[in-house]
Design an enzyme around this catalytic site. Sequence first.
Site, PDB file in Angstrom:
ATOM      1  N   GLU A  69       0.842  -1.205   0.000  1.00  0.00           N
ATOM      2  CA  GLU A  69       0.000   0.000   0.000  1.00  0.00           C
ATOM      3  C   GLU A  69       0.880   1.259   0.000  1.00  0.00           C
ATOM      4  O   GLU A  69       0.605   2.225  -0.719  1.00  0.00           O
ATOM      5  CB  GLU A  69      -0.905   0.025   1.244  1.00  0.00           C
ATOM      6  CG  GLU A  69      -1.913  -1.123   1.329  1.00  0.00           C
ATOM      7  CD  GLU A  69      -1.365  -2.350   2.043  1.00  0.00           C
ATOM      8  OE1 GLU A  69      -0.149  -2.623   1.929  1.00  0.00           O
ATOM      9  OE2 GLU A  69      -2.141  -3.045   2.692  1.00  0.00           O
ATOM     10  N   CYS A 107      -0.556   0.045   7.546  1.00  0.00           N
ATOM     11  CA  CYS A 107      -1.067   0.476   6.237  1.00  0.00           C
ATOM     12  C   CYS A 107      -2.486   1.019   6.362  1.00  0.00           C
ATOM     13  O   CYS A 107      -2.870   1.952   5.649  1.00  0.00           O
ATOM     14  CB  CYS A 107      -1.029  -0.675   5.244  1.00  0.00           C
ATOM     15  SG  CYS A 107       0.652  -1.138   4.852  1.00  0.00           S
ATOM     16  N   ALA A 201       9.218 -33.020 -12.787  1.00  0.00           N
ATOM     17  CA  ALA A 201       9.262 -32.813 -14.238  1.00  0.00           C
ATOM     18  C   ALA A 201       9.347 -34.206 -14.859  1.00  0.00           C
ATOM     19  O   ALA A 201      10.307 -34.929 -14.615  1.00  0.00           O
ATOM     20  CB  ALA A 201      10.480 -31.978 -14.622  1.00  0.00           C
ATOM     21  N   SER A 215      18.455 -37.813 -17.235  1.00  0.00           N
ATOM     22  CA  SER A 215      17.180 -37.135 -16.944  1.00  0.00           C
ATOM     23  C   SER A 215      17.165 -35.681 -17.392  1.00  0.00           C
ATOM     24  O   SER A 215      16.168 -34.982 -17.208  1.00  0.00           O
ATOM     25  CB  SER A 215      16.874 -37.193 -15.444  1.00  0.00           C
ATOM     26  OG  SER A 215      17.701 -36.299 -14.738  1.00  0.00           O
ATOM     27  N   ARG A 231      11.423 -21.938  -7.006  1.00  0.00           N
ATOM     28  CA  ARG A 231      12.518 -21.978  -6.024  1.00  0.00           C
ATOM     29  C   ARG A 231      12.568 -20.666  -5.251  1.00  0.00           C
ATOM     30  O   ARG A 231      12.747 -20.640  -4.033  1.00  0.00           O
ATOM     31  CB  ARG A 231      13.869 -22.162  -6.728  1.00  0.00           C
ATOM     32  CG  ARG A 231      14.134 -23.579  -7.160  1.00  0.00           C
ATOM     33  CD  ARG A 231      15.499 -23.706  -7.815  1.00  0.00           C
ATOM     34  NE  ARG A 231      15.649 -25.037  -8.375  1.00  0.00           N
ATOM     35  CZ  ARG A 231      16.629 -25.411  -9.172  1.00  0.00           C
ATOM     36  NH1 ARG A 231      17.558 -24.549  -9.525  1.00  0.00           N
ATOM     37  NH2 ARG A 231      16.694 -26.649  -9.615  1.00  0.00           N
ATOM     38  N   THR A 243      20.447 -37.682  -6.331  1.00  0.00           N
ATOM     39  CA  THR A 243      20.382 -36.661  -7.390  1.00  0.00           C
ATOM     40  C   THR A 243      21.631 -35.790  -7.347  1.00  0.00           C
ATOM     41  O   THR A 243      22.195 -35.437  -8.393  1.00  0.00           O
ATOM     42  CB  THR A 243      19.106 -35.796  -7.243  1.00  0.00           C
ATOM     43  OG1 THR A 243      17.983 -36.638  -7.447  1.00  0.00           O
ATOM     44  CG2 THR A 243      19.066 -34.648  -8.232  1.00  0.00           C
ATOM     45  N   ARG A 254      18.305 -19.309 -11.130  1.00  0.00           N
ATOM     46  CA  ARG A 254      19.027 -18.730 -12.270  1.00  0.00           C
ATOM     47  C   ARG A 254      18.038 -17.958 -13.147  1.00  0.00           C
ATOM     48  O   ARG A 254      17.536 -18.462 -14.148  1.00  0.00           O
ATOM     49  CB  ARG A 254      19.750 -19.837 -13.048  1.00  0.00           C
ATOM     50  CG  ARG A 254      20.844 -20.495 -12.221  1.00  0.00           C
ATOM     51  CD  ARG A 254      21.725 -21.414 -13.028  1.00  0.00           C
ATOM     52  NE  ARG A 254      21.038 -22.577 -13.543  1.00  0.00           N
ATOM     53  CZ  ARG A 254      20.759 -23.671 -12.830  1.00  0.00           C
ATOM     54  NH1 ARG A 254      21.093 -23.734 -11.559  1.00  0.00           N
ATOM     55  NH2 ARG A 254      20.147 -24.702 -13.377  1.00  0.00           N
TER      56      ARG A 254
HETATM   57  N1  LIG Z   1      12.815 -35.257 -13.593  1.00  0.00           N
HETATM   58  C1  LIG Z   1      12.899 -34.790 -12.370  1.00  0.00           C
HETATM   59  O1  LIG Z   1      12.048 -34.009 -11.912  1.00  0.00           O
HETATM   60  C2  LIG Z   1      14.069 -35.180 -11.502  1.00  0.00           C
HETATM   61  C3  LIG Z   1      14.331 -34.425 -10.355  1.00  0.00           C
HETATM   62  C4  LIG Z   1      15.384 -34.821  -9.555  1.00  0.00           C
HETATM   63  C5  LIG Z   1      16.143 -35.933  -9.896  1.00  0.00           C
HETATM   64  N2  LIG Z   1      15.886 -36.626 -11.032  1.00  0.00           N
HETATM   65  C6  LIG Z   1      16.685 -37.793 -11.382  1.00  0.00           C
HETATM   66  O2  LIG Z   1      16.435 -38.776 -10.399  1.00  0.00           O
HETATM   67  C7  LIG Z   1      17.589 -39.584 -10.240  1.00  0.00           C
HETATM   68  C8  LIG Z   1      17.918 -39.728  -8.764  1.00  0.00           C
HETATM   69  O3  LIG Z   1      16.729 -39.982  -8.057  1.00  0.00           O
HETATM   70  P1  LIG Z   1      16.630 -41.150  -7.012  1.00  0.00           P
HETATM   71  O4  LIG Z   1      15.191 -41.408  -6.806  1.00  0.00           O
HETATM   72  O5  LIG Z   1      17.489 -42.283  -7.458  1.00  0.00           O
HETATM   73  O6  LIG Z   1      17.325 -40.550  -5.743  1.00  0.00           O
HETATM   74  P2  LIG Z   1      17.113 -39.236  -4.876  1.00  0.00           P
HETATM   75  O7  LIG Z   1      15.681 -39.070  -4.546  1.00  0.00           O
HETATM   76  O8  LIG Z   1      17.826 -38.106  -5.479  1.00  0.00           O
HETATM   77  O9  LIG Z   1      17.910 -39.630  -3.585  1.00  0.00           O
HETATM   78  C9  LIG Z   1      17.441 -40.716  -2.826  1.00  0.00           C
HETATM   79  C10 LIG Z   1      18.358 -40.888  -1.677  1.00  0.00           C
HETATM   80  O10 LIG Z   1      18.264 -39.754  -0.804  1.00  0.00           O
HETATM   81  C11 LIG Z   1      18.179 -40.182   0.522  1.00  0.00           C
HETATM   82  N3  LIG Z   1      16.790 -39.967   0.970  1.00  0.00           N
HETATM   83  C12 LIG Z   1      15.850 -39.206   0.371  1.00  0.00           C
HETATM   84  N4  LIG Z   1      14.728 -39.187   1.113  1.00  0.00           N
HETATM   85  C13 LIG Z   1      14.953 -39.951   2.186  1.00  0.00           C
HETATM   86  C14 LIG Z   1      14.196 -40.329   3.329  1.00  0.00           C
HETATM   87  N5  LIG Z   1      12.936 -39.896   3.533  1.00  0.00           N
HETATM   88  N6  LIG Z   1      14.771 -41.152   4.227  1.00  0.00           N
HETATM   89  C15 LIG Z   1      16.022 -41.597   4.069  1.00  0.00           C
HETATM   90  N7  LIG Z   1      16.789 -41.281   3.025  1.00  0.00           N
HETATM   91  C16 LIG Z   1      16.266 -40.458   2.096  1.00  0.00           C
HETATM   92  C17 LIG Z   1      18.564 -41.661   0.508  1.00  0.00           C
HETATM   93  O11 LIG Z   1      19.985 -41.679   0.532  1.00  0.00           O
HETATM   94  P3  LIG Z   1      20.860 -42.998   0.865  1.00  0.00           P
HETATM   95  O12 LIG Z   1      20.780 -43.852  -0.336  1.00  0.00           O
HETATM   96  O13 LIG Z   1      22.204 -42.453   1.131  1.00  0.00           O
HETATM   97  O14 LIG Z   1      20.215 -43.652   2.050  1.00  0.00           O
HETATM   98  C18 LIG Z   1      17.994 -42.089  -0.826  1.00  0.00           C
HETATM   99  O15 LIG Z   1      18.532 -43.263  -1.354  1.00  0.00           O
HETATM  100  C19 LIG Z   1      18.686 -38.933 -10.991  1.00  0.00           C
HETATM  101  O16 LIG Z   1      18.891 -39.657 -12.188  1.00  0.00           O
HETATM  102  C20 LIG Z   1      18.163 -37.564 -11.304  1.00  0.00           C
HETATM  103  O17 LIG Z   1      18.658 -37.083 -12.518  1.00  0.00           O
HETATM  104  C21 LIG Z   1      14.867 -36.276 -11.839  1.00  0.00           C
END
Ligand SMILES: NC(=O)c1ccc[n+]([C@@H]2O[C@H](COP(=O)([O-])OP(=O)(O)OC[C@H]3O[C@@H](n4cnc5c(N)ncnc54)[C@H](OP(=O)(O)O)[C@@H]3O)[C@@H](O)[C@H]2O)c1
Length: 417
Positions: A69, A107, A201, A215, A231, A243, A254
């Site tokens: 305002e 305000c 995504a 990915s 973000r 990830t 960005r």
């Molecule tokens: N298209 C999209 O929107 C998008 C976004 C992000 C990533 N990606 C892709 O996804 C892939 C990776 O994903 P992902 O599913 O394999 O792994 P992630 O979700 O990135 O990571 C999973 C790991 O994080 C930890 N974690 C996450 N939440 C947890 C919880 N509640 N409790 C305990 N540990 C937890 C664990 O680590 P520990 O294994 O050490 O226990 C788990 O194994 C990559 O290829 C990336 O490029 C795609």
Amino acid sequence: MLEPRPSLKAPNLGDVITPADAMKWALIIARNGAGFVAPNPMVGCVIVDRDHKFIAGGWHAKIGEAHAEADALDRFSLVRGKPENLAGCHVYVTLEPCAHEGRTGSCAKLLAPLKPASVTYAIQDPNPKVAGQGAKILSGAGVVTVCLSEARAWPAFPDKPIEAGVQIDLVEEAEDLSEVFLWTMRNQGKGALPFVTVKVAASLDGRVSMHSGESQWITGEQAREKGHRLRLEHDAVIVGRKTVEADNPSMNVRLEEFAGHVNSVVLVDPKAKLMDRLKEFNIAKVRPPERVFVCVQTGVADPAAVARGRAQGFNVFEAEGAKSGVIDLRDMLKKLRELGIGSVYVEGGAGTVGPFIDHDIVNRLHVFLATSVLGGKYATGWSDLCGVEKLKDGWKLKRQRVKLIGADIHITGRFDL
Ligand SMILES: NC(=O)c1ccc[n+]([C@@H]2O[C@H](COP(=O)([O-])OP(=O)(O)OC[C@H]3O[C@@H](n4cnc5c(N)ncnc54)[C@H](OP(=O)(O)O)[C@@H]3O)[C@@H](O)[C@H]2O)c1
């Protein structure tokens, strides 16, 4: 619902605009404050003259600085010479004008003596220091004061009822704009959680990464830009350990107009696997260590690694394990709120997103779908790690909106918590 109304063109000085468009413009410009006003809400304000000609629009740009305002009134004064010329004009605000003196003045008290013909606000401010008090100050000074969520007529046109569909849309948009603030105000004290947004995504068939792990990028540039804006609107981005290892993302904002903005990141790394290498990853290169939060699991992470992480300045904190062996996300979120994080934006991957959905702690979901089909039995689906037994138990989105963004489809909605 398909995109309720086309987005509004910026009004020029002197354009006659409808009350609905005045409020719509206030809702649009409010988002200029994204990333800079938390824990305050984003607020926009539009001033039109007695003939409903557009004069000025303002917004809350930064915490501690002018409210919407006051900003609109400053811009009004540049055009109309002095604030006193507000007499007889109409003011539209996305949230009830504040009644209290905080970092800035009230305000409602600023506007009341200037005698605008009316002040219309979309929703009441639930802050107990305001909650109707702002409206009381204004109406006490003889200003027609209208809360859109309760109104029957437009103040500028007392005989003209508000079109029901338009009114509901504007109120819902105002609630969506202020959803983090509204959540924070209504959820206070011990055990309160931050507002949680999940973003995915995916391909048309819901895949977020190929069997190979590839990915980047599934969706197009415009969808990714929207992701950066989201973000900006949250206190921290959450990312899973895998990830970070696979893609080495920065998780920063960005966007040209927000260059220099620094956001926080939360890495979920239960066993502190990345702790000793964290400095090598982009999430730790693009921001100071105190903006890197690392959640480890109590009794699972090596205490020596945790101590080394803290010694480097990272914000390492512990969360309890849930029965399933994964981190109890409610406990993680509770700790984040205690650390001053009021809203989080979960970006995955699937191993992180799935447990969030399963924990019933997600307020808002954004899904960006590319119009490509990836198929493949071993490609990862974004919801692979959560699920229900029966169709009727599926997590249902409310107030969903669907629109095209570039060549992709953007679906968003809220879960009732
Ligand atoms: N298209 C999209 O929107 C998008 C976004 C992000 C990533 N990606 C892709 O996804 C892939 C990776 O994903 P992902 O599913 O394999 O792994 P992630 O979700 O990135 O990571 C999973 C790991 O994080 C930890 N974690 C996450 N939440 C947890 C919880 N509640 N409790 C305990 N540990 C937890 C664990 O680590 P520990 O294994 O050490 O226990 C788990 O194994 C990559 O290829 C990336 O490029 C795609």
